[in-house]
Design an enzyme around this catalytic site. Structure first.
Site, PDB file in Angstrom:
ATOM      1  N   LYS A 146      -2.706  -6.315  28.591  1.00 28.08           N
ATOM      2  CA  LYS A 146      -3.925  -6.666  27.703  1.00 28.08           C
ATOM      3  C   LYS A 146      -4.883  -5.537  27.794  1.00 28.08           C
ATOM      4  O   LYS A 146      -4.655  -4.359  28.537  1.00 28.08           O
ATOM      5  CB  LYS A 146      -4.459  -7.854  28.379  1.00 28.08           C
ATOM      6  CG  LYS A 146      -3.981  -9.045  28.051  1.00 28.08           C
ATOM      7  CD  LYS A 146      -4.688 -10.394  28.484  1.00 28.08           C
ATOM      8  CE  LYS A 146      -3.825 -11.676  27.952  1.00 28.08           C
ATOM      9  NZ  LYS A 146      -4.476 -13.064  28.608  1.00 28.08           N
ATOM     10  N   ARG A 195       2.236 -14.693  33.732  1.00 24.84           N
ATOM     11  CA  ARG A 195       2.666 -14.644  32.392  1.00 24.84           C
ATOM     12  C   ARG A 195       2.901 -13.199  32.047  1.00 24.84           C
ATOM     13  O   ARG A 195       1.878 -12.141  32.004  1.00 24.84           O
ATOM     14  CB  ARG A 195       1.906 -15.335  31.519  1.00 24.84           C
ATOM     15  CG  ARG A 195       2.143 -15.151  30.035  1.00 24.84           C
ATOM     16  CD  ARG A 195       1.282 -16.153  29.181  1.00 24.84           C
ATOM     17  NE  ARG A 195       1.472 -16.270  28.014  1.00 24.84           N
ATOM     18  CZ  ARG A 195       1.272 -15.441  26.899  1.00 24.84           C
ATOM     19  NH1 ARG A 195       0.701 -14.417  27.186  1.00 24.84           N
ATOM     20  NH2 ARG A 195       1.826 -15.610  25.814  1.00 24.84           N
TER      21      ARG A 195
END
Lengths: 259, 270
Positions: free
Chosen positions: B205, B239
């Site tokens: 991210k 995740r």
């Protein structure tokens, strides 16, 4: 008497402490420093910071940007946080070493243009040397990676704002569509209306110090001053012709007045 | 939780599992590499071309059915905020609704209850789906995460989702700047202390990219470092794009904590 107006945007990344180790947007920061520096060189008795916010009204609390709202690792001010634009305006004055009087004026995002313009028109006080620090941003939809993603109308919208300011045609700001501004996430709209109300009748001379959207948000930095203050000959010329001049005409007039 | 994007335009390796055969290969590989859950999504989180309900269903639901058939015991999650998609996904065999946009569609959780599925209660910073954070500010971001996720968990219980099928997710990067995502990582223990199992979605991210000043294809080390810290602080579901590497990190943390023994310890013992 309004001595001048600096126009700056309000990205939190203007605050060096919020952007980590690397110097982010140095040209933008330098332009803001220059605009505020020019504002203060006119030796104002009070600086009025005008910035968009959730609701209109004077801000009486602590003016400084509460950095901890954006970076929790940084100690906060421990008090009510001013709206971002007000906080960043205060920060710019602090960075410039300004210790004089300041007045903080928030303008609601949904305020009607006429209310904003009236607010601007009523700011001037003939007995006080007043400088305006107007905080506002262009569209946050200037690119695919922009906070609001790309809107193809954004560039033209920001270009019109820049043209209006660059040419001193501040009346044009009042014709900017508020709904379109909202769609384009152009949060500076209400502050520009105030600027227009305050300076439109003073034939301001403007210099754009930065214009661009390096992160997908339109940033415009400019310095405006009523032409009667520091260039009476230029004012006379503009008054004589009795209408707003084009940049080319204006250059000619400047040359004429200097000769 | 292995990420399987049925999209042509997600931020990491866009389109790599757009083709259904490639996506199925990805599922098989993830299972071999140690994934307990696959998370199947049909709409990228970032703003881009519109993907309507019908198209999202077309992208995800037949694939979910195929994965269910191929892996009867695998936990299948669907990454969606829409109740219409959740309903079709559950009917096709999905076990978990990963509601990344924080309860934007209030009916999604009702679908979870109806099908006996689980739900992930996320904090998206009050943003509508597929929007980026713009100058977001919080008096206390962790407090906001706790308030938001606990309210969603309470509603899930209220509408009938089984208690053991509810997770909370602080949702790094969603409605947050990098400082905020670092703060929720540092204080993840406060989420763990609520008693709800905590899911973290860290993989590649922007907060990793900005912290290290690296582009999206250079974020693995930062992702794994953050994974280790989050595991140490008690996160339970991760995740991830890189399943094998993530599994290794989790096994190391588990062994360091003393929760599991080393796989093979002979050094100095012979």
């Amino acid at each position: 008497m309004i001595t001048g107006a600096a126009l700056c945007p309000s990205p939190p990344l203007l605050c060096p402490e919020l952007t980590g180790g690397r110097a982010v947007a140095p040209e933008l920061r330098a332009a803001c420093r220059e605009a505020v520096g020019r504002l203060l060189r006119e030796d104002p008795e009070v600086v009025v910071i005008i910035g968009p916010a959730a609701a209109s009204g004077p801000w009486f609390g602590v003016g400084g940007l509460n950095r901890s709202m954006f970076a929790p690792a940084i100690a906060g001010t421990g008090s009510d946080s001013p709206p971002l634009a007000i906080g960043l305006g205060s920060m710019l004055l602090d960075q410039a070493g300004y210790r004089g009087r300041r007045s903080l004026q928030a303008v609601g995002h949904d305020e009607a243009a006429s209310v904003c313009v009236k607010l601007g028109a009523e700011l001037d006080d003939p007995s006080t040397r007043m400088a305006l620090l107007v905080i506002g941003d262009g569209s946050a939809r200037r690119s695919l990676k922009a906070p609001g993603y790309l809107d193809p109308r954004a560039e033209a919208f920001d270009a019109e704002c820049e043209r209006a300011i660059r040419t001193g045609d501040l009346g044009a700001l009042q014709r900017l569509d508020q709904t379109l501004a909202r769609d384009l996430m152009a949060t500076g709209w209400p502050a520009w209306q105030v600027l227009s109300g305050a300076l439109a009748s003073l034939n301001p001379v403007a210099e754009v110090l930065f214009s661009g959207a390096p992160f997908g948000v339109g940033y415009l930095v400019a310095y405006l001053h009523p032409c009667s203050l520091s260039a009476p000959a230029r004012c006379l010329s503009r008054t004589v012709i009795g209408r707003t001049t084009t940049p080319a005409e204006y250059s000619t007039l400047m040359l004429t007045s200097l000769l | 939780m292995a990420i399987v994007n049925r999209t042509p335009d997600s931020f990491y390796q866009p389109g790599v599992t757009w083709d259904q055969a490639a996506a199925m290969d990805r599922v098989h590989a993830a299972v071999v590499d140690g994934a307990d859950i696959v998370d199947i999504g049909g709409v990228p989180a970032r703003p881009a071309d519109d993907v309507d309900v019908r198209e999202e269903i077309r992208r995800t639901v037949p694939f979910i059915a195929a994965v269910r058939e191929a892996h009867p015991d695998l936990v299948i999650s669907v990454d969606t905020w829409r109740h219409e998609v959740g309903r079709e996904a559950c009917a096709a065999g999905a076990d978990l609704l990963n509601d990344s946009w924080g309860g934007w569609d209030t009916r999604l959780v009702e679908v979870a209850a109806e099908f006996g599925a689980g739900v992930v209660c996320s904090h998206a910073g009050h943003l509508p789906p597929r929007t980026r954070p713009f100058r977001v500010a919080y008096p206390d971001v962790v407090e906001d995460v706790l308030t938001g996720t606990l309210a969603l968990a309470a509603r899930a219980l209220e509408v009938g989702v089984e208690e053991e099928r509810i997770l909370i997710d602080p949702a790094h990067d969603f409605g947050k700047n990098t400082w905020h995502s670092l703060e929720i990582t540092r204080r993840l223990g406060e989420l763990v202390a609520t008693g709800w199992p905590v899911l973290v979605s860290l993989s590649n991210k922007d907060f990793v990219g900005e912290t290290l000043d690296v582009m999206v294809d250079e974020r693995l080390a930062g992702t794994l470092g953050t994974t280790a810290v989050s595991a140490w602080l008690g996160a339970r579901v991760f995740r991830a794009h890189h399943v094998r590497e993530t599994r290794h990190v989790l096994s190391m943390v588990s062994a360091i904590r003393g929760d599991t023994p080393p796989a093979c310890a002979v050094r100095g013992l012979a």
